[in-house]
Design a protein around this motif. Structure first.
Motif, PDB file in Angstrom:
ATOM      1  N   ARG A  82       0.830  -1.210   0.000  1.00 47.21           N
ATOM      2  CA  ARG A  82       0.000   0.000   0.000  1.00 47.21           C
ATOM      3  C   ARG A  82       0.864   1.259   0.000  1.00 47.21           C
ATOM      4  O   ARG A  82       0.614   2.204  -0.758  1.00 47.21           O
ATOM      5  N   LYS A  85       2.719   1.632  -3.312  1.00 43.72           N
ATOM      6  CA  LYS A  85       1.831   1.570  -4.480  1.00 43.72           C
ATOM      7  C   LYS A  85       2.315   0.523  -5.500  1.00 43.72           C
ATOM      8  O   LYS A  85       2.408   0.788  -6.703  1.00 43.72           O
ATOM      9  N   ASP A  87       2.014  -3.036  -7.619  1.00 44.87           N
ATOM     10  CA  ASP A  87       0.847  -3.585  -8.310  1.00 44.87           C
ATOM     11  C   ASP A  87       1.033  -5.005  -8.835  1.00 44.87           C
ATOM     12  O   ASP A  87       0.159  -5.525  -9.529  1.00 44.87           O
ATOM     13  N   HIS A 109      -6.386  -4.618  -1.118  1.00 39.55           N
ATOM     14  CA  HIS A 109      -7.521  -3.737  -1.408  1.00 39.55           C
ATOM     15  C   HIS A 109      -8.804  -4.184  -0.713  1.00 39.55           C
ATOM     16  O   HIS A 109      -9.902  -3.713  -1.057  1.00 39.55           O
ATOM     17  N   GLU A 111     -11.695  -4.317   1.862  1.00 35.00           N
ATOM     18  CA  GLU A 111     -12.367  -3.343   2.719  1.00 35.00           C
ATOM     19  C   GLU A 111     -12.850  -4.056   3.979  1.00 35.00           C
ATOM     20  O   GLU A 111     -13.655  -4.972   3.912  1.00 35.00           O
TER      21      GLU A 111
END
Length: 385
Positions: A82, A85, A87, A109, A111
């Motif tokens: 995170r 960043k 990927d 990612h 939640e």
């Protein structure tokens, strides 16, 4: 044969020198996190090969993923992804590193509380970072499936999860990367793969000769090649056969359309969570007793196993079944993996704690017919002392 869906999108790059092809399968411009374990990949040259193949891309490292990957450690990797960043994830190691990478891919990612991914067995995973793998320890088959197991040390909980979003995009299998493995890990890997096959094969018949013959061939190959791997650790052909066996043992192929058990694994997970035993050690302890306690419900497949895998044809049914189980146990011992709780300084005094963990984790109706109750698990553990 039972109805089934079979889906496996993982691309396999197999053979010597295939790490160099990493540049072809990692997207151009990817920001990559390389995840690994204790650092052996830096001493055996694998790390340098990886970094050379990833030249030109942004690359970060995350080390220290344990043999039973812990939630606590993996959440540090999640935070790094995170923050930087990143990927794309690249797991370099054995099943534990790949399992851990799957959790990181699902959690970045996610939640909400990432631990609920484990509590919900992955059913709440709706997106995942893409990832690939470079296998250095054949055992779990994680390099070509969508499952994972993660331990939360603070809760002494080891839980499995899976998601169709968690297949590796690719896995590189170069058998030569396994030459420097310690003897203990070679033995563990063979036992792990063997147990995976047994969980899908020794259940009850559903007229599935294709799956049965695949499973029997894999078992016979492990029986033949496993001892050779201990005796000749730098034999490429032997290692190639073991690597491919371990992958095929749990990539979904032999389990499609047949009942699956997994009770041995669930009991074994609690032994690891409570007492830190290697995963394969727990399987070697539990599987023989699990087969003995449940021999009536597994009778037809046990007799088939005795005849086709071990070529046991003499004696009455019970004698042939017992001989097949004994040979299985002897094979585990031959691979250097002990098969009794007492071998690990555990005994009757530990059984109640294991059963409590099973109950707390809703592991109270296990097996292909959901008939492995806590009482059955107790009998299995008592017989394993």
């Amino acid at each position: 044969m039972l109805n089934f869906d079979f889906y496996n999108p993982t691309r396999i790059l197999f053979g010597k020198g295939r790490i160099a092809d990493l540049s072809k399968v990692v997207p151009d411009g990817a920001r990559v996190l390389v995840l690994y374990g204790g650092g052996s990949i830096k001493s055996n040259g694998v790390f340098d090969e990886v970094m050379s193949a990833l030249a030109g891309r942004t690359v970060r490292e995350f080390s220290g993923i344990e043999p039973n990957p812990s939630y606590e450690t993996l959440m540090q990797a999640v935070e790094l992804v995170r923050k930087e960043k990143l990927d794309f994830l690249l797991a370099v190691g054995g099943g534990s590193v790949i399992d851990g990478t799957k959790f990181v891919a699902a959690a970045v990612h996610f939640e909400g509380d990432p631990w609920t991914i484990l509590e919900n067995r992955g059913r709440n995973v709706t997106q995942a970072l893409p990832f690939g793998a470079i296998l250095t320890l054949p055992a779990t088959g994680s390099e070509m499936n969508n499952g994972s197991v993660v331990t939360r040390k603070s809760l002494q909980a080891k839980l499995p999860f899976s998601s169709k979003l968690l297949f590796p995009a690719f896995s590189i299998l170069d058998p030569s990367t396994t030459f420097t493995l310690p003897v203990r890990q070679i033995g563990n890997g063979v036992v792990d793969a063997f147990a995976h096959i047994m969980e899908q094969y020794v259940t009850y018949p559903v007229n599935s000769p294709v799956q049965d013959r695949f499973a029997e061939g894999l078992l016979q190959t492990l029986i033949e090649e496993g001892p050779k791997a201990l005796a000749t650790p730098d034999d490429y052909d032997v290692r190639a056969n073991i690597v491919w066996c371990a992958t095929l043992a749990l990539n979904g192929l032999i389990g499609a359309g047949v009942p699956q058990d997994w009770a041995t694994h669930m009991v074994g997970h609690e032994l690891t969570a409570l007492y830190g035993l290697d995963h394969a050690q727990t399987l070697a302890i539990v599987l023989p007793s699990m087969l003995r306690v449940r021999k009536d419900s597994k009778r037809v497949k046990l007799l088939q196993y005795a005849r086709r895998v071990w070529n046991i044809t003499e004696g009455d049914d019970d004698a042939r079944i017992e001989e097949a189980i004994k040979r299985t146990q002897d094979f585990f011992e031959q691979m250097g993996v002990k098969t009794r709780l007492s071998d690990y300084k555990l005994g009757a005094q530990n059984i109640d704690a294991i059963l409590k963990q099973l109950g707390d984790h809703q592991m109270v109706a296990l097996g292909e017919q959901r008939d492995v109750t806590l009482n059955v698990s107790r009998k299995v553990l008592e017989l394993s002392i």
